[in-house]
Scaffold this active site. Sequence first.
Site, PDB file in Angstrom:
ATOM      1  N   ASP A  54      -2.181   9.723 -10.080  1.00  0.00           N
ATOM      2  CA  ASP A  54      -2.094   8.682 -11.109  1.00  0.00           C
ATOM      3  C   ASP A  54      -0.646   8.431 -11.517  1.00  0.00           C
ATOM      4  OD1 ASP A  54      -4.808   8.408 -11.089  1.00  0.00           O
ATOM      5  OD2 ASP A  54      -5.171   9.480 -12.976  1.00  0.00           O
ATOM      6  N   ASP A 106       0.851  -1.191   0.000  1.00  0.00           N
ATOM      7  CA  ASP A 106       0.000   0.000   0.000  1.00  0.00           C
ATOM      8  C   ASP A 106       0.886   1.241   0.000  1.00  0.00           C
ATOM      9  OD1 ASP A 106      -3.049   0.788   0.667  1.00  0.00           O
ATOM     10  OD2 ASP A 106      -1.689   2.186   1.658  1.00  0.00           O
ATOM     11  N   ASN A 158      -3.031  12.991  -3.335  1.00  0.00           N
ATOM     12  CA  ASN A 158      -4.160  13.439  -4.166  1.00  0.00           C
ATOM     13  C   ASN A 158      -4.675  14.809  -3.717  1.00  0.00           C
ATOM     14  OD1 ASN A 158      -4.461  11.470  -6.138  1.00  0.00           O
ATOM     15  ND2 ASN A 158      -5.767  10.171  -4.867  1.00  0.00           N
ATOM     16  N   GLU A 198      -4.782   2.359  -4.258  1.00  0.00           N
ATOM     17  CA  GLU A 198      -3.332   2.449  -4.112  1.00  0.00           C
ATOM     18  C   GLU A 198      -2.764   1.145  -3.548  1.00  0.00           C
ATOM     19  OE1 GLU A 198      -4.878   4.441  -0.255  1.00  0.00           O
ATOM     20  OE2 GLU A 198      -5.596   4.030  -2.278  1.00  0.00           O
TER      21      GLU A 198
END
Length: 416
Positions: free
Chosen positions: A312, A295, A303, A338
């Site tokens: 991204d 992770d 973000n 993620e």
Amino acid sequence: MRQVLLVEDSKMFGRLVKSRIEKTFDVPVFWTKTLAETEKILAMAKGHFSLALLDFSLPDAPNGEIIDRVVGEGITTFVFTADLTEEVRNLVWSKKVADYILKEDSNSLDYIVAAIRQLGDNQDSLVLVVGDSARYRTLVSELLYIRKFRVLNATDGKSAMAILEQYPEIKLVVTDYHMSGMDGCSLCQKIREKYKQDRLAIIGFSSKNEGNIGARFIKSGANDFIIQQSFLVEEFYCRVNHCMENLSLIDKIRDGAIRDFLTGLHNRRYFFDAGTELLGHVQKHGELLACIMLDIDFFKKVNDTYGHDVGDMVIKSIARTLCDNAGDRDIVARIGGEEFCILTPHGNRQEVIDRFEKLRRQIETTPAAIVEDKPLFVTSSFGICTAIGDNLESMMKIADEYLYKAKNGGRNRVQF
């Protein structure tokens, strides 16, 4: 692809073709305008050209004389022509060229690019030609060689099935009808027992139109059918291309169903299907298997701070790193936003821990994105399960529990 030879006396069309080919394929295009100029460059650069694009009518070679000269050098050749008479068409195809392109067609440049790409794909495609007539096998094989296919030959149905077993990557079978022991329709039926139409295409051949032979071939599993009595090279290539394009389209659809659209990694669906199969294999053969959950740390903050476009970029960067470090038998998938999961056969537990500790450090020290000319770094947490469970879900659950401990323990760590 090596260098490309362009022979074209029209300055405007020549500039358009040269620019398009160089831009699309990043290869040098050498442009001549006459047969005499071409003779000189062929003498100076013998063996350097892998592809030629020729104007049929030149000032010093108005009737296609340039074709024999270039084809004689063993160069794969496409011909431009503004003349579509039956006489010119038959003459061009008699020269063993790969294709001809109509200069007046507004889509001619797109056609050229697509045809060149198809040649590249053909080099990776294996075709089996089946027939007890040496003349038939030679005819079909030579046409396929011109289009850069790799070709195998079989003299009867029995040997064809043996070759298919030996070379499962074969994509197309071209089979004659009249053969001793097993006719072409019977061979189609045998092939379809093992190889479905989404994996392998078949084109049937017959020396003449015998009743409903075409329908029999199709009902026996062939994708297409050609009568040798009215055989046209152009038609043969069209039918072969149609079969190969259909297989390619099916592959893209199949691949799209098992790939993550953002990263190109396998998706959750594939991970469970292929992972369950891999688990069964290692259990049967007494091998070791590890399941690793990964992770990206504080990804929501990435973000929120930099936007989803940068998020991204980070995800794609991590995916590339995982791919670069994957073993031949590893299954790597993006299973959530993620979150990634890896299955890897291994030699011992410590080997797995050391490998993913090294990967953790690599992620930590490698820029995941460049934002306003500055590198953006992220860290990651790993949970590793090395105890083979009864099913994949149980191994993923254990790995996920260790991942949770890694997160609670401060992140940027490998927990096992």
